[in-house]
Design a protein around this motif. Structure first.
Motif, PDB file in Angstrom:
ATOM      1  N   TRP A   8      19.308 -27.087   5.504  1.00 11.27           N
ATOM      2  CA  TRP A   8      18.952 -25.677   5.650  1.00 11.27           C
ATOM      3  C   TRP A   8      17.806 -25.300   4.732  1.00 11.27           C
ATOM      4  CZ3 TRP A   8      19.146 -22.254   1.655  1.00 11.27           C
ATOM      5  CH2 TRP A   8      19.922 -22.616   0.549  1.00 11.27           C
ATOM      6  N   PHE A  11      14.718 -26.634   6.427  1.00 11.53           N
ATOM      7  CA  PHE A  11      14.474 -25.874   7.654  1.00 11.53           C
ATOM      8  C   PHE A  11      13.906 -24.487   7.320  1.00 11.53           C
ATOM      9  CE2 PHE A  11      15.581 -23.415  11.431  1.00 11.53           C
ATOM     10  CZ  PHE A  11      15.092 -24.262  12.406  1.00 11.53           C
ATOM     11  N   SER A  12      14.462 -23.840   6.264  1.00  8.52           N
ATOM     12  CA  SER A  12      13.953 -22.515   5.898  1.00  8.52           C
ATOM     13  C   SER A  12      12.520 -22.623   5.374  1.00  8.52           C
ATOM     14  CB  SER A  12      14.867 -21.856   4.864  1.00  8.52           C
ATOM     15  OG  SER A  12      14.931 -22.651   3.703  1.00  8.52           O
ATOM     16  N   CYS A  15      10.398 -22.869   8.291  1.00 13.96           N
ATOM     17  CA  CYS A  15      10.249 -21.551   8.914  1.00 13.96           C
ATOM     18  C   CYS A  15       9.192 -20.743   8.171  1.00 13.96           C
ATOM     19  CB  CYS A  15      11.580 -20.804   8.913  1.00 13.96           C
ATOM     20  SG  CYS A  15      12.722 -21.423  10.135  1.00 13.96           S
ATOM     21  N   ASN A 144      10.674 -36.756  23.677  1.00 16.97           N
ATOM     22  CA  ASN A 144       9.992 -36.629  22.386  1.00 16.97           C
ATOM     23  C   ASN A 144      10.672 -35.557  21.542  1.00 16.97           C
ATOM     24  OD1 ASN A 144       7.884 -38.547  22.695  1.00 16.97           O
ATOM     25  ND2 ASN A 144       6.927 -37.155  24.162  1.00 16.97           N
ATOM     26  N   HIS A 310      15.850 -18.287  23.406  1.00 13.96           N
ATOM     27  CA  HIS A 310      14.843 -17.937  22.402  1.00 13.96           C
ATOM     28  C   HIS A 310      14.229 -19.156  21.728  1.00 13.96           C
ATOM     29  CE1 HIS A 310      15.831 -13.767  22.937  1.00 13.96           C
ATOM     30  NE2 HIS A 310      17.110 -14.043  22.772  1.00 13.96           N
ATOM     31  N   GLY A 311      14.442 -20.328  22.274  1.00 15.54           N
ATOM     32  CA  GLY A 311      13.769 -21.514  21.756  1.00 15.54           C
ATOM     33  C   GLY A 311      14.587 -22.365  20.809  1.00 15.54           C
ATOM     34  N   PHE A 312      15.822 -21.957  20.494  1.00 14.70           N
ATOM     35  CA  PHE A 312      16.675 -22.781  19.631  1.00 14.70           C
ATOM     36  C   PHE A 312      17.338 -23.894  20.436  1.00 14.70           C
ATOM     37  CE2 PHE A 312      16.485 -19.157  16.774  1.00 14.70           C
ATOM     38  CZ  PHE A 312      16.311 -19.814  15.563  1.00 14.70           C
ATOM     39  N   LEU A 338      18.854 -29.584  14.569  1.00 15.15           N
ATOM     40  CA  LEU A 338      18.542 -28.183  14.845  1.00 15.15           C
ATOM     41  C   LEU A 338      17.038 -28.122  15.091  1.00 15.15           C
ATOM     42  CD1 LEU A 338      19.298 -25.158  14.877  1.00 15.15           C
ATOM     43  CD2 LEU A 338      18.983 -25.143  12.402  1.00 15.15           C
ATOM     44  N   ARG A 339      16.662 -27.571  16.235  1.00 18.11           N
ATOM     45  CA  ARG A 339      15.239 -27.536  16.595  1.00 18.11           C
ATOM     46  C   ARG A 339      14.873 -26.134  17.065  1.00 18.11           C
ATOM     47  NH1 ARG A 339      12.536 -31.399  21.297  1.00 18.11           N
ATOM     48  NH2 ARG A 339      10.350 -31.031  20.784  1.00 18.11           N
ATOM     49  N   TYR A 340      13.650 -25.751  16.781  1.00 20.16           N
ATOM     50  CA  TYR A 340      13.208 -24.425  17.208  1.00 20.16           C
ATOM     51  C   TYR A 340      11.755 -24.512  17.664  1.00 20.16           C
ATOM     52  CZ  TYR A 340      11.988 -19.485  16.967  1.00 20.16           C
ATOM     53  OH  TYR A 340      11.544 -18.217  17.279  1.00 20.16           O
ATOM     54  N   ARG A 341      11.489 -24.026  18.860  1.00 20.25           N
ATOM     55  CA  ARG A 341      10.111 -23.959  19.377  1.00 20.25           C
ATOM     56  C   ARG A 341       9.740 -22.511  19.609  1.00 20.25           C
ATOM     57  NH1 ARG A 341       7.337 -28.213  21.740  1.00 20.25           N
ATOM     58  NH2 ARG A 341       6.390 -26.812  23.230  1.00 20.25           N
ATOM     59  N   MET A 342       8.539 -22.141  19.174  1.00 19.88           N
ATOM     60  CA  MET A 342       8.098 -20.765  19.433  1.00 19.88           C
ATOM     61  C   MET A 342       6.651 -20.756  19.884  1.00 19.88           C
ATOM     62  SD  MET A 342       7.591 -19.250  15.660  1.00 19.88           S
ATOM     63  CE  MET A 342       6.981 -20.215  14.306  1.00 19.88           C
TER      64      MET A 342
ATOM     65  N   LEU B   9      17.040 -16.983   5.154  1.00 18.61           N
ATOM     66  CA  LEU B   9      16.835 -17.898   6.277  1.00 18.61           C
ATOM     67  C   LEU B   9      17.113 -17.192   7.606  1.00 18.61           C
ATOM     68  CD1 LEU B   9      16.411 -20.740   7.473  1.00 18.61           C
ATOM     69  CD2 LEU B   9      18.816 -21.174   7.042  1.00 18.61           C
ATOM     70  N   LEU B  12      14.400 -14.712   8.440  1.00 18.26           N
ATOM     71  CA  LEU B  12      13.203 -15.420   8.906  1.00 18.26           C
ATOM     72  C   LEU B  12      13.335 -15.865  10.353  1.00 18.26           C
ATOM     73  CD1 LEU B  12      12.261 -17.657   5.868  1.00 18.26           C
ATOM     74  CD2 LEU B  12      10.760 -16.035   7.023  1.00 18.26           C
ATOM     75  N   GLN B  16      11.301 -14.515  13.770  1.00 21.31           N
ATOM     76  CA  GLN B  16      10.561 -15.390  14.671  1.00 21.31           C
ATOM     77  C   GLN B  16      11.059 -15.299  16.111  1.00 21.31           C
ATOM     78  OE1 GLN B  16      10.447 -19.211  12.820  1.00 21.31           O
ATOM     79  NE2 GLN B  16       8.883 -18.525  11.408  1.00 21.31           N
ATOM     80  N   VAL B  17      12.365 -15.109  16.234  1.00 23.24           N
ATOM     81  CA  VAL B  17      12.922 -14.964  17.583  1.00 23.24           C
ATOM     82  C   VAL B  17      12.329 -13.747  18.268  1.00 23.24           C
ATOM     83  CG1 VAL B  17      15.033 -14.350  18.818  1.00 23.24           C
ATOM     84  CG2 VAL B  17      15.064 -16.218  17.186  1.00 23.24           C
ATOM     85  N   ASN B  20       6.871 -13.203  20.352  1.00 25.58           N
ATOM     86  CA  ASN B  20       6.773 -13.688  21.729  1.00 25.58           C
ATOM     87  C   ASN B  20       6.894 -15.199  21.788  1.00 25.58           C
ATOM     88  OD1 ASN B  20       6.591 -11.441  23.213  1.00 25.58           O
ATOM     89  ND2 ASN B  20       4.364 -11.331  23.189  1.00 25.58           N
ATOM     90  N   SER B  21       7.967 -15.698  22.304  1.00 25.66           N
ATOM     91  CA  SER B  21       8.109 -17.136  22.481  1.00 25.66           C
ATOM     92  C   SER B  21       7.513 -17.520  23.815  1.00 25.66           C
ATOM     93  CB  SER B  21       9.582 -17.516  22.453  1.00 25.66           C
ATOM     94  OG  SER B  21      10.107 -17.181  21.197  1.00 25.66           O
ATOM     95  N   SER B  22       6.800 -18.629  23.821  1.00 27.08           N
ATOM     96  CA  SER B  22       6.122 -18.968  25.059  1.00 27.08           C
ATOM     97  C   SER B  22       6.522 -20.306  25.646  1.00 27.08           C
ATOM     98  CB  SER B  22       4.605 -18.963  24.839  1.00 27.08           C
ATOM     99  OG  SER B  22       4.276 -19.916  23.864  1.00 27.08           O
ATOM    100  N   ALA B  23       7.131 -21.160  24.847  1.00 25.59           N
ATOM    101  CA  ALA B  23       7.366 -22.495  25.386  1.00 25.59           C
ATOM    102  C   ALA B  23       8.559 -23.152  24.732  1.00 25.59           C
ATOM    103  CB  ALA B  23       6.138 -23.340  25.131  1.00 25.59           C
ATOM    104  N   TYR B  24       9.540 -23.516  25.525  1.00 25.68           N
ATOM    105  CA  TYR B  24      10.714 -24.179  24.980  1.00 25.68           C
ATOM    106  C   TYR B  24      10.752 -25.652  25.349  1.00 25.68           C
ATOM    107  CZ  TYR B  24      11.727 -19.250  24.587  1.00 25.68           C
ATOM    108  OH  TYR B  24      11.624 -17.913  24.315  1.00 25.68           O
TER     109      TYR B  24
END
Lengths: 342, 204
Positions: A8, A11-12, A15, A144, A310-312, A338-342, B9, B12, B16-17, B20-24
């Motif tokens: 964590w 990860f923080s 972030c 990937n 939301h990308g998690f 734990l993965r996050y894409r934004m 955490l 933060l 971010q959530v 605008n998220s554009s791609a997962y």
């Protein structure tokens, strides 16, 4: 002394780092990349625990994923994909050979290539850069950055630097590549090289099958290893189920090798939860120069992946041996990511 | 101390959530709908991508044209492909996703210059019902129909087929309903989100 950090915490930190990165990427998208571009930030932390020794290995990743289509007034010229990732290892016992040690940090390129698509309506394209070696199930499934992996580990190479021709015909797809055989290493100081390819039926259908081949000297921890392989792969989709199998035969460092892989995956109708199990088998000659004696190994994997809107992405996977080869143990490994894409 | 770090955490992540998220999915998994173009437009065509951001306002604008709209997760970047033959624009193609009871269905839509439907191609449909015979049967009924003609095949609330629609789609009516709703959303969002691009193309 090996030092590991709580997941964590890293990860923080990721972030925190990603906030200015997010601003940067949005600016880059608007000012530098221009129209027809996509940019995303990808952060993940993974812990892999050996349940026998209670050793916990960590991998933290922060990267950018860039996609841009270049076009003329009446057609696309090509697609650029750039995925630079910073990877930080902590307390990893057997790190991939591209890392100096189990606590190293390194910039890696997952995918970095330009696919020239202007020649013939997608039927004949030319790709240059770092891309996935066209072989077996890996060709059609993107793994990937995910815990779930297919068969690339058997070959010791997933993506490579080089050139390929690729395309989609009305009844089949193909990609044939000539690459360095050096994997993530762009500087090829060893005499490695790789010729690979796959021809398969259309991946848009519910039954997909392909024939692959691979021949060359692939860079490994202790120099290059000669490999020659052919494989058949099959995928079948039925509502929420996916069944996949791949079988290959060939030679590795002069020894005859046969591999088998099967996977069953089920996902919820909203596709936010996937559950899968895999079975892997390998039979290989111990030393072809001494005798034709061979040994086999097998293990199973079970995993779950949850993604939200939301990308998690949270995933967990457990690996357990069925049969061990001589002088090669298979540890029971529980991994969580734990993965996050934004 | 630990609680404060954890709180930081969470704040933060939440911040971010909200961005605008554009791609997962990783972009290396994006592929042009080449098979769909080859089936719907045959040979001799070139294609050009126009990527645009489908906004929340666009989503609301679809709701003004139809009794339903696109899913919130579709508020992100999407590609409209413009087809060219001998240097002249000849049509459009757009791939859209729909939720079926067994999962995601990806449908590539060919659109004529007058914004009637040219036809569709399943890029992904994991039901055995999505076979070539059923696709040909539904395609036959949708081809060259305008937005209003297609809308007349749906009930007022858009949840079922109208009486005309039921007579039109005697074979596989549930799948036909899913495809029809997708076709209408595609035509609506194309006119809304790519309005400026289409105007520019038509003016050239």
């Amino acid at each position: 002394m090996k030092k590991s950090y709580p997941t964590w915490t890293v990860f923080s930190t990721s972030c925190l780092l990603s906030l200015p990165l997010f601003v940067f990427t949005n600016m880059a998208e608007a000012a530098f990349l221009g129209e027809n571009s996509r940019v995303s930030i990808d952060i993940s932390s993974r812990v892999s625990s050996n349940l026998d020794t209670q050793n916990h290995a960590f991998m933290h990743v922060l990267g950018i994923d860039i996609h841009k289509v270049f076009s003329s007034d009446t057609g696309d010229i090509g697609t650029l994909i750039l995925q630079p990732y910073v990877v930080k290892l902590n307390n990893v016992n057997n790190p991939p050979f591209i890392f100096d040690d189990g606590n190293a940090t390194r910039l890696t390129w997952r995918i970095a290539n330009f696919n020239y698509t202007a020649l013939n309506q997608g039927k004949f394209n030319i790709r240059l850069g770092h891309f996935e070696v066209p072989f077996g199930l890996e060709y059609q499934i993107d793994t990937n950055g995910t815990l779930r992996q297919l068969t690339a580990i058997e070959r010791g190479i997933k993506a490579d630097w080089g050139l390929s021709i690729n395309g989609i015909m009305p009844r089949f797809e193909y990609e044939v590549a000539l690459t360095q055989g050096s994997g993530a290493e762009i500087n090829n100081n060893d005499d490695s090289h790789l010729f690979s390819g796959r021809i398969g039926t259309l991946s848009t259908k519910n039954i997909v099958t392909g024939l692959s081949w691979l021949s060359g000297d692939i860079l490994a921890a202790n120099g290059v290893i000669e490999q020659k392989k052919v494989a058949l792969d099959l995928s079948y989709y039925y509502y929420q189920w996916r069944f996949m199998a791949e079988s290959s035969v060939g030679k590795k460092a002069g020894n005859n090798v046969a591999n088998g892989f099967a996977e069953v995956l089920w996902r919820t109708p909203k596709e936010n939860l996937s559950i899968y199990t895999q079975l892997r088998y390998q039979r290989a000659e111990i030393d072809h120069n001494v005798s034709s004696e061979s040994s086999s190994t097998s293990h199973w994997v079970a995993g779950v992946e949850w993604v939200n809107d939301h990308g998690f992405d949270v995933s967990a996977q457990y690996k357990h041996k069925l049969k061990e080869m001589k002088n090669q143990s298979i540890e029971p490994i529980l991994s969580v990511q734990l993965r996050y894409r934004m | 101390m630990k609680q404060r770090k954890l709180f930081t955490l969470i704040v933060l992540m939440a911040t971010q959530v909200l961005m605008n998220s554009s791609a997962y999915a990783a972009f290396c998994s994006l592929r042009d709908p080449v098979s769909a173009m080859q089936i719907l437009y045959k040979d001799g065509y070139q294609y050009r991508s126009i990527v645009t951001t489908v906004t929340e306002q666009d989503r609301l604008a679809v709701k003004e044209k139809l009794p339903f709209t696109i899913h919130q997760s579709e508020v992100s970047k999407h590609t409209l492909y413009v087809l060219y033959k001998e240097g002249q624009h000849a049509g459009f193609l757009q791939a859209r996703s729909e939720w079926a009871k067994w999962g995601l269905v990806e449908i590539a839509w060919g659109i004529n210059l007058d914004r009637s439907l040219k036809g569709f191609y399943f890029q992904r449909c994991r039901s055995p019902e999505c076979n070539d015979i059923v696709v040909a049967s539904i395609n036959k009924q949708l081809q060259n129909k305008s937005f209003n003609e297609l809308k007349s095949l749906l009930s007022a609330n858009g949840e079922t087929l109208s009486e005309v629609g039921k007579k039109t789609f005697k074979k596989s009516p549930t799948l036909a309903l899913l495809v029809l709703r997708s076709g209408l959303k595609t035509l609506a969002i194309t006119d809304i989100s790519w309005a400026r691009d289409i105007k520019k193309i038509e003016g050239s």
